[in-house]
Design a protein around this motif. Structure first.
Motif, PDB file in Angstrom:
ATOM      1  N   MET A  81       0.851  -1.183   0.000  1.00  0.00           N
ATOM      2  CA  MET A  81       0.000   0.000   0.000  1.00  0.00           C
ATOM      3  C   MET A  81       0.890   1.236   0.000  1.00  0.00           C
ATOM      4  O   MET A  81       1.800   1.346   0.831  1.00  0.00           O
ATOM      5  CB  MET A  81      -0.910  -0.035   1.231  1.00  0.00           C
ATOM      6  CG  MET A  81      -1.959  -1.143   1.130  1.00  0.00           C
ATOM      7  SD  MET A  81      -3.126  -1.164   2.499  1.00  0.00           S
ATOM      8  CE  MET A  81      -2.122  -1.795   3.815  1.00  0.00           C
ATOM      9  N   MET A  82       0.587   2.139  -0.946  1.00  0.00           N
ATOM     10  CA  MET A  82       1.425   3.321  -1.140  1.00  0.00           C
ATOM     11  C   MET A  82       1.549   4.098   0.168  1.00  0.00           C
ATOM     12  O   MET A  82       0.551   4.357   0.838  1.00  0.00           O
ATOM     13  CB  MET A  82       0.800   4.266  -2.179  1.00  0.00           C
ATOM     14  CG  MET A  82       0.541   3.635  -3.529  1.00  0.00           C
ATOM     15  SD  MET A  82       2.035   3.302  -4.436  1.00  0.00           S
ATOM     16  CE  MET A  82       2.514   4.936  -4.888  1.00  0.00           C
ATOM     17  N   GLN A 103       5.033  -5.316  -5.939  1.00  0.00           N
ATOM     18  CA  GLN A 103       3.931  -4.921  -6.819  1.00  0.00           C
ATOM     19  C   GLN A 103       4.415  -3.896  -7.838  1.00  0.00           C
ATOM     20  O   GLN A 103       5.132  -2.952  -7.493  1.00  0.00           O
ATOM     21  CB  GLN A 103       2.755  -4.344  -6.038  1.00  0.00           C
ATOM     22  CG  GLN A 103       1.555  -4.172  -6.979  1.00  0.00           C
ATOM     23  CD  GLN A 103       0.345  -3.571  -6.327  1.00  0.00           C
ATOM     24  OE1 GLN A 103       0.375  -2.420  -5.932  1.00  0.00           O
ATOM     25  NE2 GLN A 103      -0.717  -4.347  -6.212  1.00  0.00           N
ATOM     26  N   LYS A 118      -3.436  -8.159  -9.285  1.00  0.00           N
ATOM     27  CA  LYS A 118      -4.441  -7.650  -8.338  1.00  0.00           C
ATOM     28  C   LYS A 118      -5.414  -6.801  -9.137  1.00  0.00           C
ATOM     29  O   LYS A 118      -5.004  -5.883  -9.853  1.00  0.00           O
ATOM     30  CB  LYS A 118      -3.786  -6.816  -7.244  1.00  0.00           C
ATOM     31  CG  LYS A 118      -4.805  -6.219  -6.279  1.00  0.00           C
ATOM     32  CD  LYS A 118      -4.194  -5.947  -4.922  1.00  0.00           C
ATOM     33  CE  LYS A 118      -5.212  -5.383  -3.948  1.00  0.00           C
ATOM     34  NZ  LYS A 118      -5.223  -3.909  -3.934  1.00  0.00           N
ATOM     35  N   ARG A 161     -12.361   3.061  -2.042  1.00  0.00           N
ATOM     36  CA  ARG A 161     -12.197   1.917  -1.141  1.00  0.00           C
ATOM     37  C   ARG A 161     -13.393   1.787  -0.209  1.00  0.00           C
ATOM     38  O   ARG A 161     -13.386   0.959   0.692  1.00  0.00           O
ATOM     39  CB  ARG A 161     -10.917   2.085  -0.300  1.00  0.00           C
ATOM     40  CG  ARG A 161      -9.636   1.985  -1.104  1.00  0.00           C
ATOM     41  CD  ARG A 161      -8.412   1.913  -0.209  1.00  0.00           C
ATOM     42  NE  ARG A 161      -8.059   3.183   0.385  1.00  0.00           N
ATOM     43  CZ  ARG A 161      -7.194   4.050  -0.137  1.00  0.00           C
ATOM     44  NH1 ARG A 161      -6.589   3.771  -1.268  1.00  0.00           N
ATOM     45  NH2 ARG A 161      -6.913   5.183   0.478  1.00  0.00           N
ATOM     46  N   ASN A 174      -9.952  -9.797  -1.334  1.00  0.00           N
ATOM     47  CA  ASN A 174      -9.524  -8.579  -0.639  1.00  0.00           C
ATOM     48  C   ASN A 174     -10.704  -7.618  -0.535  1.00  0.00           C
ATOM     49  O   ASN A 174     -11.551  -7.565  -1.419  1.00  0.00           O
ATOM     50  CB  ASN A 174      -8.374  -7.922  -1.424  1.00  0.00           C
ATOM     51  CG  ASN A 174      -8.051  -6.517  -0.940  1.00  0.00           C
ATOM     52  OD1 ASN A 174      -8.170  -5.552  -1.696  1.00  0.00           O
ATOM     53  ND2 ASN A 174      -7.654  -6.389   0.303  1.00  0.00           N
ATOM     54  N   GLY A 207     -12.403  -5.097   2.928  1.00  0.00           N
ATOM     55  CA  GLY A 207     -13.312  -5.058   4.070  1.00  0.00           C
ATOM     56  C   GLY A 207     -13.154  -6.179   5.081  1.00  0.00           C
ATOM     57  O   GLY A 207     -14.023  -6.341   5.938  1.00  0.00           O
ATOM     58  N   GLY A 260      -5.741  -5.234   4.075  1.00  0.00           N
ATOM     59  CA  GLY A 260      -5.070  -3.951   3.920  1.00  0.00           C
ATOM     60  C   GLY A 260      -5.184  -3.098   5.162  1.00  0.00           C
ATOM     61  O   GLY A 260      -4.394  -3.208   6.107  1.00  0.00           O
ATOM     62  N   ARG A 261      -6.218  -2.274   5.189  1.00  0.00           N
ATOM     63  CA  ARG A 261      -6.320  -1.272   6.253  1.00  0.00           C
ATOM     64  C   ARG A 261      -6.392  -1.874   7.646  1.00  0.00           C
ATOM     65  O   ARG A 261      -5.759  -1.368   8.583  1.00  0.00           O
ATOM     66  CB  ARG A 261      -7.545  -0.379   5.992  1.00  0.00           C
ATOM     67  CG  ARG A 261      -7.348   0.546   4.813  1.00  0.00           C
ATOM     68  CD  ARG A 261      -8.651   1.100   4.309  1.00  0.00           C
ATOM     69  NE  ARG A 261      -9.489   0.071   3.714  1.00  0.00           N
ATOM     70  CZ  ARG A 261     -10.657   0.305   3.120  1.00  0.00           C
ATOM     71  NH1 ARG A 261     -11.125   1.535   3.056  1.00  0.00           N
ATOM     72  NH2 ARG A 261     -11.347  -0.685   2.591  1.00  0.00           N
TER      73      ARG A 261
HETATM   74  C1  LIG Z   1      -3.003   4.121   1.972  1.00  0.00           C
HETATM   75  C2  LIG Z   1      -3.361   3.021   1.004  1.00  0.00           C
HETATM   76  C3  LIG Z   1      -2.511   2.759  -0.043  1.00  0.00           C
HETATM   77  C4  LIG Z   1      -2.809   1.731  -0.948  1.00  0.00           C
HETATM   78  N1  LIG Z   1      -1.914   1.443  -1.930  1.00  0.00           N
HETATM   79  C5  LIG Z   1      -2.127   0.362  -2.725  1.00  0.00           C
HETATM   80  C6  LIG Z   1      -1.140  -0.065  -3.658  1.00  0.00           C
HETATM   81  O1  LIG Z   1      -0.049   0.512  -3.773  1.00  0.00           O
HETATM   82  N2  LIG Z   1      -1.428  -1.151  -4.408  1.00  0.00           N
HETATM   83  C7  LIG Z   1      -2.607  -1.845  -4.285  1.00  0.00           C
HETATM   84  O2  LIG Z   1      -2.807  -2.849  -4.971  1.00  0.00           O
HETATM   85  N3  LIG Z   1      -3.545  -1.462  -3.420  1.00  0.00           N
HETATM   86  C8  LIG Z   1      -3.329  -0.388  -2.631  1.00  0.00           C
HETATM   87  N4  LIG Z   1      -4.278  -0.022  -1.713  1.00  0.00           N
HETATM   88  C9  LIG Z   1      -5.558  -0.765  -1.650  1.00  0.00           C
HETATM   89  C10 LIG Z   1      -5.435  -1.952  -0.695  1.00  0.00           C
HETATM   90  O3  LIG Z   1      -4.424  -2.836  -1.115  1.00  0.00           O
HETATM   91  C11 LIG Z   1      -6.739  -2.730  -0.628  1.00  0.00           C
HETATM   92  O4  LIG Z   1      -7.035  -3.234  -1.902  1.00  0.00           O
HETATM   93  C12 LIG Z   1      -7.909  -1.887  -0.160  1.00  0.00           C
HETATM   94  O5  LIG Z   1      -7.556  -1.060   0.920  1.00  0.00           O
HETATM   95  C13 LIG Z   1      -9.072  -2.794   0.253  1.00  0.00           C
HETATM   96  O6  LIG Z   1      -8.657  -3.723   1.232  1.00  0.00           O
HETATM   97  P1  LIG Z   1      -8.928  -3.487   2.806  1.00  0.00           P
HETATM   98  O7  LIG Z   1     -10.408  -3.270   2.961  1.00  0.00           O
HETATM   99  O8  LIG Z   1      -8.448  -4.751   3.469  1.00  0.00           O
HETATM  100  O9  LIG Z   1      -8.154  -2.275   3.205  1.00  0.00           O
HETATM  101  C14 LIG Z   1      -4.007   0.991  -0.808  1.00  0.00           C
HETATM  102  C15 LIG Z   1      -4.856   1.266   0.273  1.00  0.00           C
HETATM  103  C16 LIG Z   1      -4.543   2.270   1.166  1.00  0.00           C
HETATM  104  C17 LIG Z   1      -5.472   2.541   2.331  1.00  0.00           C
END
Ligand SMILES: Cc1cc2nc3c(=O)[nH]c(=O)nc-3n(C[C@H](O)[C@H](O)[C@H](O)COP(=O)(O)O)c2cc1C
Length: 313
Positions: A1-2, A53, A122, A169, A194, A196, A216-217
């Protein structure tokens, strides 16, 4: 995640989740080919297994970036076909590539022909008005024939105009059923869900049909959840206790501080460390105020930790 899963974050997550596959932030293929690849791909052996990635839409550049990543010791490459940000959209990669399955297949084929580590994808459920199960299955069909055997599916569509990445998101609804259908229709592919996932029971239910989950989060904001999940899914391997894990990360921070890394660069990933405990807010406030200061050392982190009443942990 960026801006989140840099090497310091991954080092921390590796300690608390020894079985997880960790993912880097997305790095654009051009930046690896024409920029400072060594710095962009920086990681430690202790992070493995770790996936690099990549973002991009040029088969040749993606293949060359994959090769550099493979030589740098990454365990797999993941192509980002899910990012909805304006900048990425303007560069014609990320989620908008879901509309070009043949181009994605070409990229994947070239990457697979170039490296021997797995090349994975992805993606989202779809994009804008082009989100239907039929289109998703068509996309996965093309791209899997080109060589991708693992798909991480963020179970909501991307809306490419009018929503920020954060809104993208949250606003498009989650639809796990489509991902489950994908697994049923492509049983030989590894399908990772992936989106939620923030409690252990939910994850266990999903794992009845999915090959894995990507978190992720919830993992970032509440590391305790990530730790609990690893312990639940792999009960045979007991993790070190919390203090011992913290001591190991502090030793890591000290060695990085010695090499000139600022304390904040590492502690910023630990804001969720005491999630829900009395004093957690004071801990975060202390770190926000003092970890940024020039010369801040490990004692600053120890003083922040002292704000928390850990008896309830
Ligand atoms: C700050 C932030 C940066 C993210 N950067 C990327 C990224 O670089 N590559 C990617 O595939 N997804 C990125 N995502 C999306 C997450 O990988 C994920 O797909 C998304 O948050 C949903 O999953 P979650 O509900 O478990 O957070 C990012 C999410 C956040 C919050």
């Amino acid at each position: 995640m960026m801006a989140w899963t840099d090497r310091h974050c991954r080092t921390f997550h590796r300690l608390i989740a020894p079985h997880a596959w960790l993912y880097t932030e997305m790095v654009v293929a051009d930046a690896i080919c024409f920029g400072r690849a060594h710095r962009l791909l920086e990681h430690g052996e202790h992070e493995r297994p770790v996936v690099q990635q990549l973002g991009g839409n040029d088969p040749y550049l993606l293949s060359q970036a994959s090769l550099v990543a493979e030589k740098n010791g990454f365990d797999a490459i993941n192509l980002n076909v899910g990012c909805p940000s304006d900048r990425v959209h303007q560069g014609a990669f990320g989620a908008c590539l879901m509309l070009q399955p043949k181009l994605v297949a070409e990229c994947i084929k070239r990457m697979c022909d170039t490296v021997s580590i797995p090349v994975t994808v992805k993606c989202r459920l779809g994009v804008d008005d082009h989100a239907s199960y039929g289109k998703l299955a068509e996309f996965v069909g093309y791209v899997s024939e080109a060589g991708a055997r693992l798909f991480v599916v963020h179970a909501r569509k991307a809306i490419l105009t009018g929503l920020s990445p954060a809104q993208n998101r949250a606003i498009p609804p989650l639809d796990y059923d489509q991902v489950e259908q994908l697994k049923a229709d492509f049983p030989s592919l590894a399908i990772i869900l992936n989106g939620g996932l923030n409690d252990t029971q939910k994850v266990k239910q999903v794992l009845e049909w999915a090959d894995g989950v990507m978190i992720g989060r919830a993992a970032y904001q509440n590391p305790g959840f990530l730790r609990e999940l690893d312990l639940t899914l792999y009960p045979e391997k007991q993790l070190d206790n919390f203090q011992s894990l913290l001591n190991q990360y502090m030793a890591y921070m000290e060695s990085e501080l010695d090499q000139g890394v600022r304390l904040h660069e590492m502690t910023r990933h630990l804001f969720g460390l005491f999630h829900g405990l009395p004093g957690a807010r004071q801990y975060r406030r202390y770190l926000s105020e003092y970890a940024l200061l020039k010369g801040a050392g490990i004692d600053t982190f120890i003083r922040a930790c002292a704000k928390v009443d850990r008896r309830a942990a």
